[in-house]
Design an enzyme around this catalytic site. Structure first.
Site, PDB file in Angstrom:
ATOM      1  N   SER A   1      -0.251  -2.300   7.982  1.00 35.78           N
ATOM      2  CA  SER A   1       0.842  -2.689   8.879  1.00 35.78           C
ATOM      3  C   SER A   1       0.291  -3.495  10.053  1.00 35.78           C
ATOM      4  CB  SER A   1       1.551  -1.441   9.416  1.00 35.78           C
ATOM      5  OG  SER A   1       1.906  -0.585   8.366  1.00 35.78           O
TER       6      SER A   1
ATOM      7  N   VAL B   1      -4.723  -0.612  -1.788  1.00 36.30           N
ATOM      8  CA  VAL B   1      -4.092  -1.841  -2.288  1.00 36.30           C
ATOM      9  C   VAL B   1      -4.518  -2.984  -1.367  1.00 36.30           C
ATOM     10  CG1 VAL B   1      -1.892  -2.994  -2.765  1.00 36.30           C
ATOM     11  CG2 VAL B   1      -2.148  -0.536  -3.207  1.00 36.30           C
TER      12      VAL B   1
ATOM     13  N   GLY C   1       0.840  -1.208   0.000  1.00 40.20           N
ATOM     14  CA  GLY C   1       0.000   0.000   0.000  1.00 40.20           C
ATOM     15  C   GLY C   1       0.866   1.245   0.000  1.00 40.20           C
ATOM     16  N   HIS C   2       1.846   1.255   0.894  1.00 37.53           N
ATOM     17  CA  HIS C   2       2.775   2.390   0.940  1.00 37.53           C
ATOM     18  C   HIS C   2       3.569   2.487  -0.369  1.00 37.53           C
ATOM     19  CE1 HIS C   2       2.584   1.168   5.350  1.00 37.53           C
ATOM     20  NE2 HIS C   2       2.179   2.416   5.402  1.00 37.53           N
TER      21      HIS C   2
HETATM   22  P1  AMP Z   1       0.239   4.364   7.811  1.00 40.77           P
HETATM   23  O1  AMP Z   1       1.685   3.987   7.781  1.00 40.77           O
HETATM   24  O2  AMP Z   1      -0.673   3.225   8.109  1.00 40.77           O
HETATM   25  O3  AMP Z   1      -0.021   5.613   8.608  1.00 40.77           O
HETATM   26  O4  AMP Z   1      -0.116   4.743   6.326  1.00 40.77           O
HETATM   27  C1  AMP Z   1       0.619   5.708   5.606  1.00 40.77           C
HETATM   28  C2  AMP Z   1      -0.099   6.019   4.335  1.00 40.77           C
HETATM   29  O5  AMP Z   1      -0.240   4.832   3.558  1.00 40.77           O
HETATM   30  C3  AMP Z   1      -1.517   6.559   4.580  1.00 40.77           C
HETATM   31  O6  AMP Z   1      -1.791   7.587   3.651  1.00 40.77           O
HETATM   32  C4  AMP Z   1      -2.368   5.351   4.329  1.00 40.77           C
HETATM   33  O7  AMP Z   1      -3.677   5.676   3.909  1.00 40.77           O
HETATM   34  C5  AMP Z   1      -1.599   4.672   3.212  1.00 40.77           C
HETATM   35  N1  AMP Z   1      -1.965   3.262   3.146  1.00 40.77           N
HETATM   36  C6  AMP Z   1      -1.960   2.365   4.159  1.00 40.77           C
HETATM   37  N2  AMP Z   1      -2.426   1.178   3.734  1.00 40.77           N
HETATM   38  C7  AMP Z   1      -2.742   1.326   2.420  1.00 40.77           C
HETATM   39  C8  AMP Z   1      -3.275   0.474   1.423  1.00 40.77           C
HETATM   40  N3  AMP Z   1      -3.584  -0.792   1.678  1.00 40.77           N
HETATM   41  N4  AMP Z   1      -3.452   0.979   0.176  1.00 40.77           N
HETATM   42  C9  AMP Z   1      -3.140   2.265  -0.105  1.00 40.77           C
HETATM   43  N5  AMP Z   1      -2.637   3.126   0.796  1.00 40.77           N
HETATM   44  C10 AMP Z   1      -2.441   2.670   2.040  1.00 40.77           C
END
Ligand code: AMP
Length: 281
Positions: free
Chosen positions: A186, A176, A36-37
């Site tokens: 995560s 994703v 996703g990231h």
């Molecule tokens: P986090 O590390 O969970 O704070 O996420 C960092 C960024 O990655 C945020 O903008 C989330 O929305 C994005 N993100 C996390 N999981 C996904 C995913 N499965 N698909 C797309 N973007 C994601």
């Protein structure tokens, strides 16, 4: 790739790139990076001269200390992934570096609140707004990338940018998923084997409900009840919320029309997962 740990070094890097008329794409994360990231990073690479990824588990946005403790971390894994994707700078400040004197102010919104995660995680978005405001000042991104998995966060960042006149452009990126539909997160590593087997029920429930709406169902109670009944097939899942709102305004809808979000949060023993679908009517 350069790894930067201090705010001063980060600002110096940015000034240098700006002096060379380079655009900066910024991907804020809490690390333990996954596909996703990576999708956000790939968009940023495509659309900017320079890509900065931040990894910072922001204590201010955790209202539950156990959740903060359980949050997975791996600087090595994150460094490897960012290097492989051609990231220019990985910004990994410590908590002390970000909040050397604590915070003497708080931030809050008066719109797009009181629903979804703000209802069940009070204070969370205040912490998100604070850390992003700081990061936007340090990095001055041309474009900033956020995943639509966290759709309320996208709506909140949209207001932050507009209300505080940041000149960065918000780029929302589609969610994703794993092959079985589970949104990459995560937090998924904190699911037990049997919870992991049940977790795809969340997206199945949302997509089935979306299909019902597409086929003409307009009774919101019927739609929400369907999502609830599918997720409740799991003995491990505890529903935190299921809501149907306008997007990005996040207001209740007397009748379903325009862009609508169907979102839910589900608690397992050591992981709280969120997901959503958007429907255009
Ligand atoms: P986090 O590390 O969970 O704070 O996420 C960092 C960024 O990655 C945020 O903008 C989330 O929305 C994005 N993100 C996390 N999981 C996904 C995913 N499965 N698909 C797309 N973007 C994601």
């Amino acid at each position: 790739m350069e790894v930067i740990y201090t705010v001063d070094d980060m600002k110096r890097f940015v000034k240098n790139r700006q002096a060379n008329q380079q655009t900066i794409g910024f991907v804020p994360t809490m690390g333990y990076l996954h596909e996703g990231h990576v999708s956000l990073i790939d968009y940023a690479k495509e659309e900017n001269d320079t890509v900065v990824v931040s990894v910072f588990v922001n204590p201010l946005q955790f209202n539950d200390p156990n959740d903060l403790d359980a949050y997975p971390r791996s600087a090595e894994r994150d460094t490897d992934i960012c290097t492989a994707r051609g990231v220019d700078v990985l910004f990994m400040p410590s908590v002390r570096e970000m909040y050397p004197k604590g915070m003497g102010m708080t931030m809050s919104l008066t719109k797009r609140m009181g629903v979804l995660c703000d209802r069940t995680r009070p204070g969370h978005f205040g912490g998100v707004l604070t850390v992003l405001t700081k990061l936007f000042h340090m990095i001055e991104p041309t474009n900033v990338y956020f995943g639509l998995k966290d759709a309320q966060q996208v709506a909140v960042v949209d207001l932050l940018i507009e209300n505080l006149n940041f000149s960065t452009i918000l780029r929302p990126i589609p969610t994703v998923r794993e092959p079985d539909g589970l949104a990459k997160s995560s937090r998924n590593v904190n699911l037990s084997d049997s919870e992991r087997q049940d977790a795809p029920l969340i997206y199945r429930a949302l997509t089935e409900a979306k299909a019902m709406v597409k086929q003409g169902e307009r009774d919101q109670q019927v739609i929400l009840a369907h999502v609830q009944s599918v997720i409740n097939q799991s003995q491990h899942a505890e529903i935190d919320y299921i809501e149907l709102l306008s997007y990005p305004q996040l207001e209740a809808l007397p009748t379903l029309k325009g862009q609508v979000i169907l979102a839910c949060a589900v608690k397992f023993e050591r992981a709280r997962l969120i997901d959503n679908v958007l429907v255009d009517l």
